[in-house]
Design a protein around this motif. Structure first.
Motif, PDB file in Angstrom:
ATOM      1  N   GLU A  13      12.011  -0.668   3.077  1.00 32.92           N
ATOM      2  CA  GLU A  13      11.757  -2.100   3.097  1.00 32.92           C
ATOM      3  C   GLU A  13      10.282  -2.391   3.376  1.00 32.92           C
ATOM      4  O   GLU A  13       9.701  -3.300   2.789  1.00 32.92           O
ATOM      5  CB  GLU A  13      12.670  -2.782   4.116  1.00 32.92           C
ATOM      6  CG  GLU A  13      14.152  -2.774   3.737  1.00 32.92           C
ATOM      7  CD  GLU A  13      14.838  -1.409   3.819  1.00 32.92           C
ATOM      8  OE1 GLU A  13      14.400  -0.537   4.630  1.00 32.92           O
ATOM      9  OE2 GLU A  13      15.798  -1.179   3.059  1.00 32.92           O
ATOM     10  N   GLU A  14       9.672  -1.612   4.270  1.00 30.79           N
ATOM     11  CA  GLU A  14       8.246  -1.776   4.543  1.00 30.79           C
ATOM     12  C   GLU A  14       7.422  -1.417   3.304  1.00 30.79           C
ATOM     13  O   GLU A  14       6.448  -2.114   2.965  1.00 30.79           O
ATOM     14  CB  GLU A  14       7.821  -0.891   5.719  1.00 30.79           C
ATOM     15  CG  GLU A  14       8.382  -1.341   7.053  1.00 30.79           C
ATOM     16  CD  GLU A  14       8.204  -0.314   8.167  1.00 30.79           C
ATOM     17  OE1 GLU A  14       8.214  -0.734   9.336  1.00 30.79           O
ATOM     18  OE2 GLU A  14       8.062   0.898   7.879  1.00 30.79           O
ATOM     19  N   LEU A  15       7.815  -0.357   2.639  1.00 29.74           N
ATOM     20  CA  LEU A  15       7.114   0.021   1.404  1.00 29.74           C
ATOM     21  C   LEU A  15       7.242  -1.081   0.358  1.00 29.74           C
ATOM     22  O   LEU A  15       6.270  -1.420  -0.321  1.00 29.74           O
ATOM     23  CB  LEU A  15       7.665   1.334   0.854  1.00 29.74           C
ATOM     24  CG  LEU A  15       7.335   2.594   1.637  1.00 29.74           C
ATOM     25  CD1 LEU A  15       8.074   3.797   1.063  1.00 29.74           C
ATOM     26  CD2 LEU A  15       5.835   2.861   1.633  1.00 29.74           C
ATOM     27  N   MET A  16       8.443  -1.633   0.247  1.00 26.78           N
ATOM     28  CA  MET A  16       8.664  -2.669  -0.755  1.00 26.78           C
ATOM     29  C   MET A  16       7.847  -3.910  -0.449  1.00 26.78           C
ATOM     30  O   MET A  16       7.394  -4.592  -1.366  1.00 26.78           O
ATOM     31  CB  MET A  16      10.158  -2.978  -0.814  1.00 26.78           C
ATOM     32  CG  MET A  16      10.720  -3.380  -2.133  1.00 26.78           C
ATOM     33  SD  MET A  16      10.087  -2.604  -3.607  1.00 26.78           S
ATOM     34  CE  MET A  16      10.202  -4.003  -4.682  1.00 26.78           C
ATOM     35  N   GLU A  17       7.649  -4.205   0.816  1.00 25.47           N
ATOM     36  CA  GLU A  17       6.789  -5.330   1.186  1.00 25.47           C
ATOM     37  C   GLU A  17       5.369  -5.095   0.668  1.00 25.47           C
ATOM     38  O   GLU A  17       4.721  -6.009   0.167  1.00 25.47           O
ATOM     39  CB  GLU A  17       6.770  -5.539   2.706  1.00 25.47           C
ATOM     40  CG  GLU A  17       7.985  -6.285   3.220  1.00 25.47           C
ATOM     41  CD  GLU A  17       8.119  -7.678   2.623  1.00 25.47           C
ATOM     42  OE1 GLU A  17       7.133  -8.436   2.606  1.00 25.47           O
ATOM     43  OE2 GLU A  17       9.231  -7.995   2.144  1.00 25.47           O
ATOM     44  N   GLU A  18       4.888  -3.871   0.788  1.00 26.85           N
ATOM     45  CA  GLU A  18       3.551  -3.551   0.266  1.00 26.85           C
ATOM     46  C   GLU A  18       3.536  -3.578  -1.252  1.00 26.85           C
ATOM     47  O   GLU A  18       2.556  -3.990  -1.869  1.00 26.85           O
ATOM     48  CB  GLU A  18       3.088  -2.201   0.809  1.00 26.85           C
ATOM     49  CG  GLU A  18       2.846  -2.253   2.302  1.00 26.85           C
ATOM     50  CD  GLU A  18       1.751  -1.315   2.760  1.00 26.85           C
ATOM     51  OE1 GLU A  18       0.881  -0.950   1.939  1.00 26.85           O
ATOM     52  OE2 GLU A  18       1.774  -0.973   3.950  1.00 26.85           O
ATOM     53  N   VAL A  19       4.636  -3.124  -1.861  1.00 28.42           N
ATOM     54  CA  VAL A  19       4.735  -3.164  -3.330  1.00 28.42           C
ATOM     55  C   VAL A  19       4.691  -4.614  -3.798  1.00 28.42           C
ATOM     56  O   VAL A  19       4.030  -4.923  -4.798  1.00 28.42           O
ATOM     57  CB  VAL A  19       6.027  -2.463  -3.815  1.00 28.42           C
ATOM     58  CG1 VAL A  19       6.268  -2.705  -5.292  1.00 28.42           C
ATOM     59  CG2 VAL A  19       5.966  -0.966  -3.518  1.00 28.42           C
ATOM     60  N   ARG A  20       5.355  -5.497  -3.074  1.00 29.87           N
ATOM     61  CA  ARG A  20       5.314  -6.924  -3.428  1.00 29.87           C
ATOM     62  C   ARG A  20       3.889  -7.437  -3.446  1.00 29.87           C
ATOM     63  O   ARG A  20       3.536  -8.315  -4.227  1.00 29.87           O
ATOM     64  CB  ARG A  20       6.138  -7.751  -2.445  1.00 29.87           C
ATOM     65  CG  ARG A  20       7.628  -7.614  -2.667  1.00 29.87           C
ATOM     66  CD  ARG A  20       8.420  -8.402  -1.671  1.00 29.87           C
ATOM     67  NE  ARG A  20       8.261  -9.824  -1.968  1.00 29.87           N
ATOM     68  CZ  ARG A  20       8.710 -10.785  -1.193  1.00 29.87           C
ATOM     69  NH1 ARG A  20       9.321 -10.513  -0.068  1.00 29.87           N
ATOM     70  NH2 ARG A  20       8.549 -12.048  -1.534  1.00 29.87           N
TER      71      ARG A  20
END
Length: 194
Positions: A13-20
């Motif tokens: 989820e933290e990675l996906m926040e950065e991907v966003r």
């Protein structure tokens, strides 16, 4: 290399926040972390190793393109599995309309989910296990799409009923019903082996 170490301890989820936010390094970390699972899910549904890799690749492209739609309240794997599942269902429907599509033979699987009660050891028992594993794979392929997807997500991917419902966009009760019907169908097809 330093970028990958930076993301090693981060949650999906933290990675996906950065991907966003447009981080390609975080996206690459997610791909490395989950590409095998995406390929396995697609392979178990479609039965073609090459096509499964294509589906997984397309799924990650869609993750990237739709990164702004990701909700931090949802698990990343649920988001990814839903995309893979939709691609698999679309491909399965295409294959039914175009029956000339050839399917690669499945790779040798050493893991089986059924065992024979006999006391036999050695090559004969191993052969029986392989035959049963092949029969199970073939029986799963004959299930209706939703039943097949529910079985794969439960047995092979280890998802809970809640997670399966989220991936499939349905209720827990509907998932339980799908699995009951799938078990009945599989039991009928596998009767000669059990």
């Amino acid at each position: 290399m330093r970028g990958s170490a930076r993301y090693r301890g981060a949650s999906d989820e933290e990675l996906m926040e950065e991907v966003r936010g447009g981080s390609t390094a975080a996206f690459e970390a997610l791909v490395r972390r989950h590409s095998k699972r995406a390929v396995n899910l697609a392979y178990r549904f479609i039965g073609d190793a090459s096509l499964a890799e294509d589906i997984a690749q397309e799924a990650f492209l869609r993750v990237w393109r739709n990164r702004h739609r990701y909700s931090p309240s949802a698990k990343f794997t649920t988001f990814l599995y839903r995309i893979v599942a939709n691609l698999c269902i679309s491909q399965h429907r295409y294959n039914r309309r175009h029956p000339a599509t050839f399917i690669n033979p499945p790779p040798d699987e050493t893991t089986t989910y059924f065992s024979f009660p006999s006391g036999l050891n050695g090559p004969l028992e191993k052969l029986r296990q392989q035959e049963l594993a092949a029969a199970v794979r073939e029986a799963i392929k004959t299930l209706p799409e939703n039943q097949r997807l529910a079985v794969i997500l439960l047995r092979y991917e280890g998802l809970s009923y809640e997670e399966i419902a989220s991936v499939m966009g349905t209720t827990i009760a509907a998932v339980k019903s799908l699995l009951v019907r799938a078990r009945q169908n599989l039991r009928g097809r596998l009767k000669p082996y059990l």
